[in-house]
Each structure stands twice: as structure tokens, then as C-alpha cells.
Design an enzyme around this catalytic site. Structure first.
Site, PDB file in Angstrom:
ATOM      1  N   ILE A 103       0.880  -1.161   0.000  1.00 43.07           N
ATOM      2  CA  ILE A 103       0.000   0.000   0.000  1.00 43.07           C
ATOM      3  C   ILE A 103       0.919   1.212   0.000  1.00 43.07           C
ATOM      4  O   ILE A 103       1.855   1.295   0.801  1.00 43.07           O
ATOM      5  CB  ILE A 103      -0.939  -0.003   1.233  1.00 43.07           C
ATOM      6  CG1 ILE A 103      -1.832   1.237   1.234  1.00 43.07           C
ATOM      7  CG2 ILE A 103      -0.175  -0.113   2.531  1.00 43.07           C
ATOM      8  CD1 ILE A 103      -2.869   1.233   2.370  1.00 43.07           C
ATOM      9  N   SER A 104       0.717   2.127  -0.936  1.00 46.56           N
ATOM     10  CA  SER A 104       1.607   3.270  -1.080  1.00 46.56           C
ATOM     11  C   SER A 104       1.565   4.163   0.145  1.00 46.56           C
ATOM     12  O   SER A 104       0.571   4.206   0.879  1.00 46.56           O
ATOM     13  CB  SER A 104       1.228   4.093  -2.322  1.00 46.56           C
ATOM     14  OG  SER A 104       1.408   3.354  -3.502  1.00 46.56           O
TER      15      SER A 104
END
Length: 253
Positions: A103-104
């Protein structure tokens, strides 16, 4: 007799005073509860962490779009990471979500979202659903979110997380994102959350006139560049925004 009456009056006076003080105290405690975040927030809601994230990681780094900031302040990021990493959900870093994917970090999610310049009526396609967090952020801006994930386990998990968090309008499809979603095209915006070595032509074709695409481009072994792609008068223009590091764009084998 008079002494008894005087004593009774004193006791009544003191009782009234004590009752008055208790009433004042109740009002004060009520006001404190209403203005105190610690009392008004669930213990596990992470609202303070989310507000801190928006202030220190987004505003102070130049993210100014009000709609994006509201979305980032609203979406419960901790619900889109593994349970063991919930306390790190709002940290300034990407996090692993399994199957070699991440997840960025919040800043990248907010920056990419803001660059799309979404309006409530816009239709947006996301390639690379991951945990579903980016789709949830987009769903705070428009009810027309389509997202694709090539890894079946992640697609199933993201669908469950999105529905549990209340983002029931998001349309999710498991499959190869290279070919986009032709039956739902054209899109006002396309966001790709994995690094491709070149911009997939089908995604360009599905971008509406006047639309925007944001995509990391480059080899996973070299510096990648976050690119803003725009379609104007049937011409494609690209602009490099910043160097980035994303997981590779996966294709169906």
C-alpha cells in the site's frame, strides 16, 4: 426554637449550594467532553493519527486540493492494511499487504489523487486495487470508481474491505489491468498503481477526451518516473512529475 429554625435554614442553604455546585460541575464536564477529541473519539478509531498524517505528511508537503485532503482525512487507512500493521497504518511509508504488493505511502496516494483533478461526475479507472485503499480515497470524490486487480486473493480481500468500510459503489474486477475495462470506458481519469515499462495503449484508448492519467513508468530495477498523461484534441501529452519506486506492473501469464 429559634436556634432550631436557624440550623434548619443553614442546612437548607448548604444543600442548595452543594446542589448548585454539582450542577455547575456537570455542565463543565459536559463541555470538556464535547471539545476534547480524546473523549469524543473511539479508542481504536485512529482519528488523531489520521489528522496528524494530513497535517504533517500532506499539507506541509504541498498537497493543497481541499477535496483530496478531506478524503484522506476521512478514509480509515488502518482498515486497509494487515491487522498486525494497523498501528503503522498512518506512518510516512508504504506497507506490505502480501503477495509481494504494498500500500503506497499516504503522500503518494494523496499526490496522485490530487493530480487527477476529479469532479463528482467523473468516472475513474484504477489499475492495481491492492488492498482497496486508493479506491476508497477515490470513492470519497466520485461515485463512479472502477478498479482492477490481477491477484485473485487481493481482489477478494479488497472487495471485502471496501464493502466493510461502506464503499459499496466501487466496482471491482479481478483481471489483467493492461487491457483496461472496455465495457465501462471512456474514463475521465485513469490511475495506475504499479510501474509499467511503457504506457499501455488500451488505457490511452479508454481515456476520454480531456481526461488525465497518472502512471509510474520505468523498469523495476531503475529509477521510475511518475507521469501525468493528458488527452487533448486527440493528442497525447506526457509530463514527468517526480521519481518514484513502485512494484512492477503484473500481466497475466
Amino acid at each position: 426554637m429559634n436556634a432550631g429554625i436557624d440550623l434548619l435554614n443553614v442546612l437548607k442553604s448548604r444543600a442548595v449550594t452543594v446542589a448548585f455546585l454539582w450542577a455547575v460541575a456537570a455542565v463543565v464536564f459536559t463541555l470538556i467532553a464535547e471539545i476534547s477529541p480524546c473523549r469524543s473519539e473511539p479508542a481504536n478509531g485512529f482519528e488523531q493519527e489520521r489528522r496528524h498524517m494530513v497535517t504533517t505528511q500532506l499539507r506541509e508537503r504541498g498537497v493543497e486540493d481541499a477535496a483530496t485532503l478531506r478524503a484522506m482525512a476521512t478514509v480509515p487507512r488502518h482498515l486497509f492494511v494487515p491487522d498486525s500493521l494497523q498501528r503503522s497504518a498512518y506512518a510516512d511509508t508504504p506497507l506490505p499487504i502480501g503477495h509481494g504488493q504494498t500500500i503506497s505511502q499516504p503522500y503518494i496516494v494523496a499526490y496522485m489523487t490530487a493530480m487527477l483533478a476529479l469532479e463528482p461526475h467523473h468516472k475513474v479507472l484504477e489499475i492495481g486495487t491492492g488492498s482497496g485503499y486508493q479506491a476508497a480515497v477515490l470513492a470519497e470524490l466520485t461515485d463512479h470508481v472502477y478498479t482492477m486487480e490481477i491477484i485473485p486473493e487481493l481482489a477478494t480481500s479488497a472487495d471485502s474491505r471496501l464493502k466493510a468500510a461502506g464503499y459499496t459503489s466501487v466496482q471491482l474486477r479481478q483481471g489483467d489491468g493492461y487491457n483496461g475495462w472496455p465495457s465501462a470506458a471512456p474514463f475521465d481519469a485513469v490511475i495506475v498503481t504499479a510501474a509499467a515499462e511503457f504506457i499501455p495503449p488500451p488505457l490511452l484508448k479508454q481515456l476520454r477526451e480531456g481526461g488525465r492519467m497518472i502512471i509510474p513508468v520505468g523498469s523495476p530495477f531503475f529509477v521510475q518516473h511518475l507521469m501525468l498523461v493528458e488527452k487533448k484534441n486527440d493528442e497525447i501529452t506526457t509530463r514527468s512529475l517526480m521519481p518514484v519506486r513502485f512494484v512492477p506492473f503484473r500481466r497475466k501469464e
